[in-house]
Design a protein around this motif. Structure first.
Motif, short mmCIF file in Angstrom:
data_model
loop_
_atom_site.label_atom_id
_atom_site.label_comp_id
_atom_site.label_asym_id
_atom_site.label_seq_id
_atom_site.Cartn_x
_atom_site.Cartn_y
_atom_site.Cartn_z
N SER A 233 0.85 -1.18 0.00
CA SER A 233 0.00 0.00 0.00
C SER A 233 0.89 1.24 0.00
CB SER A 233 -0.92 0.01 1.23
OG SER A 233 -0.18 0.22 2.42
N PHE A 234 0.33 2.37 -0.38
CA PHE A 234 1.07 3.63 -0.30
C PHE A 234 0.09 4.79 -0.24
CE2 PHE A 234 0.30 3.04 -4.77
CZ PHE A 234 0.15 4.32 -5.30
N MET A 235 0.57 5.86 0.40
CA MET A 235 -0.22 7.08 0.50
C MET A 235 -0.07 7.86 -0.81
SD MET A 235 -2.31 8.93 2.25
CE MET A 235 -2.15 8.20 3.90
N PHE A 236 -1.14 7.95 -1.55
CA PHE A 236 -1.11 8.64 -2.84
C PHE A 236 -1.13 10.15 -2.66
CE2 PHE A 236 -3.57 10.58 -6.33
CZ PHE A 236 -2.71 10.32 -7.38
N ALA A 299 -3.61 -5.06 -10.18
CA ALA A 299 -3.36 -5.62 -8.85
C ALA A 299 -4.05 -4.84 -7.74
CB ALA A 299 -1.86 -5.68 -8.58
N LEU A 300 -4.68 -3.73 -8.08
CA LEU A 300 -5.28 -2.88 -7.04
C LEU A 300 -6.41 -3.59 -6.32
CD1 LEU A 300 -5.29 0.00 -5.83
CD2 LEU A 300 -7.06 0.58 -7.50
N ASP A 301 -6.42 -3.49 -4.99
CA ASP A 301 -7.49 -4.05 -4.17
C ASP A 301 -8.53 -2.99 -3.85
OD1 ASP A 301 -8.53 -6.17 -2.07
OD2 ASP A 301 -8.35 -4.28 -0.97
N SER A 302 -8.10 -1.82 -3.38
CA SER A 302 -9.04 -0.79 -2.96
C SER A 302 -8.32 0.54 -2.80
CB SER A 302 -9.71 -1.18 -1.63
OG SER A 302 -8.74 -1.43 -0.63
N ARG A 356 -13.70 -0.33 -3.17
CA ARG A 356 -13.16 -1.61 -3.61
C ARG A 356 -13.40 -1.75 -5.11
NH1 ARG A 356 -11.49 -5.22 -0.34
NH2 ARG A 356 -11.84 -6.80 -1.95
N VAL A 357 -12.40 -2.26 -5.81
CA VAL A 357 -12.52 -2.35 -7.27
C VAL A 357 -13.59 -3.34 -7.69
CG1 VAL A 357 -10.16 -1.61 -7.65
CG2 VAL A 357 -10.65 -4.06 -7.42
N GLY A 403 -2.99 -2.85 -2.20
CA GLY A 403 -2.80 -3.91 -3.19
C GLY A 403 -1.65 -3.62 -4.14
N MET A 404 -1.13 -2.39 -4.10
CA MET A 404 0.00 -1.98 -4.93
C MET A 404 0.99 -1.21 -4.07
SD MET A 404 -2.08 -0.63 -8.31
CE MET A 404 -0.59 -0.43 -9.28
N LYS A 405 2.27 -1.40 -4.31
CA LYS A 405 3.29 -0.67 -3.58
C LYS A 405 3.54 0.69 -4.20
CE LYS A 405 7.90 -1.16 -1.58
NZ LYS A 405 9.08 -2.04 -1.43
N LYS A 406 3.41 0.77 -5.51
CA LYS A 406 3.57 2.02 -6.24
C LYS A 406 3.00 1.82 -7.63
CE LYS A 406 8.25 0.92 -7.84
NZ LYS A 406 9.66 1.37 -7.91
#
Length: 415
Positions: A233-236, A299-302, A356-357, A403-406
């Motif tokens: 996960s990451f803070m966008f 790969a995105l979860d939410s 959620r996607v 769900g994604m690191k970047k």
């Protein structure tokens, strides 16, 4: 401060399939009104709470399942902080909802022993409830509501949920999945079907500005809430450095402006302040951000973010925003512009929203609003947008991707 509620979900307590009409019955809706019920709402200093929003719901009401009768149970006090209710036979919860203080009481109409009833509501600082639903295998997220109150949130993929601002009182918290659809039977006739699965119910004692730890079941069955894996996960965007990377777009006669300011309302740091006006029923205004190029988000979860809206005196007007993943063919080799989005009602208190996607809006044959669906856009996303669905004043903060690191930018020559 949060009152933690642990909701059992190892066994499904209810799974109901019913065929019924399009309208939903509310307790006692066919009875004649007999009693005159006056409500007085007061601020903490004892002065009248003028123009205060008051919501009345049946005690069995569950937001996301039951209808609020098209605003007929929404009221506003007069300049003296009073109003008169016209209720039918039944059990109700009466809530006064301010921007920084709330109050609620339960009323059993059939137990009233006089024709003139006066109810006083003294506004206090809201309380909070958080917890975790034990999600069965295959269930990625459920809804959580408060019986008798018009509040609902979605859990994240770990079953965690949070209500930040609730009136003090004793209420039941319910975790559920609800669907509402129509189908054609074997005789060619259209029928209406509702399906509700309940994953747990627990009592919560909500105290003004305080935390009470309430635990349901054995601790070995209900462990401490899991924290999402931050490696995925990451803070966008937290808006601490302003909103210069964001833009505003609108239809022909719409308007909008985005700035940053102190989040306030019990939240620290800065937040985006989005003020917008749509030009018509079909108009739109959005705050958006270009991602740099086509992004593969398979790969995105939410996406999780916080938001709140300004108080509106018109209590019958729905206040909502839409979170959108966009594809712009001008900046990608994708074949069609469009989006996948989710619409969410916004409260006046800071609330955590989970997009959620696998819960994005369904696609129709007309691709209404340019909606292509998540499956069609997920590999070529160029922008994200937040539409001011009803127009108005909104605050947005801490947009986080799970769900994604970047982001990995998709090169134009990649297939």
């Amino acid at each position: 401060m949060m009152n933690r509620v642990w909701i059992a979900g190892l066994a499904v307590l209810g799974g109901i399939f019913t065929a019924c009409s399009d309208s939903k019955d509310v307790a006692g809706s066919s009875m004649e009104t007999e009693n005159s019920i006056a409500v007085n709402v007061q601020l903490a200093d004892g002065s009248p709470a003028a123009r205060m929003k008051v919501l009345v719901r049946p005690q069995a009401f569950l937001s996301g399942v039951d209808s609020a009768m098209d605003g007929e149970f929404n009221y506003v006090t007069d300049d003296d902080g009073t109003l008169e209710l016209n209720l039918n036979s039944g059990d109700y919860v009466i809530e006064a909802r301010g921007s920084e203080a709330k109050a609620a009481t339960k009323l059993s109409y059939d137990e009233l022993d006089t024709n003139e009833v006066v109810i006083s509501l003294d506004l206090k600082k809201p309380g909070s409830v958080s917890g975790q639903v034990a999600l069965p295998d295959g269930v990625k997220s459920v809804s959580v509501g408060i019986l008798g109150l018009d509040y609902m949130v979605e859990t994240d993929s770990f079953g965690n949920f949070e209500f930040e601002s609730l009136p003090a009182g004793d209420f039941d918290v319910v975790a559920f999945i609800y669907s509402d659809s129509s189908f054609t039977n074997e005789f060619g006739l259209e029928e209406h079907m509702e399906r509700m699965m309940t994953f747990g119910r627990a009592s919560a004692e909500i105290k003004s500005g305080k935390e009470d730890n309430v635990k349901l079941g054995d601790s070995s069955v209900f462990p401490e809430p899991e924290v999402p894996d931050t490696a995925k996960s990451f803070m966008f965007e937290d808006f601490e450095n302003g909103a210069d990377d964001w833009y505003v777009l609108h239809s022909e006669y719409g308007s909008g402006e985005i700035t940053t300011e102190k989040a306030g309302k019990g939240r620290s740091g800065k937040a985006a302040h989005f003020v917008c006006q749509n030009d018509s029923m079909f108009g739109w205004t959005l705050m958006g951000r270009y991602l740099g190029d086509s992004i593969d988000m398979s790969a995105l979860d939410s996406v999780v973010f916080w938001a709140r809206a300004a108080f509106q005196e018109d209590t019958t007007k729905r206040t909502f925003i839409s979170f959108s993943f966009d594809v712009n063919v001008d900046s990608t080799s994708a074949g069609e512009s469009g989006k996948s989005w989710k619409h969410m009602d916004v409260d006046t208190s800071w609330t955590r929203y989970v997009v959620r996607v696998d819960s994005m809006e369904a696609v129709d044959s007309n691709h209404t609003g340019g909606n292509l669906g998540w499956y069609a856009v997920r590999k070529t996303i160029t922008n994200i947008s937040i539409f001011g669905g009803t127009g108005g004043e909104f605050w947005v903060d801490d947009i986080e991707f799970f769900g994604m690191k970047k982001f990995k930018i998709k090169e134009e020559d990649e297939e």
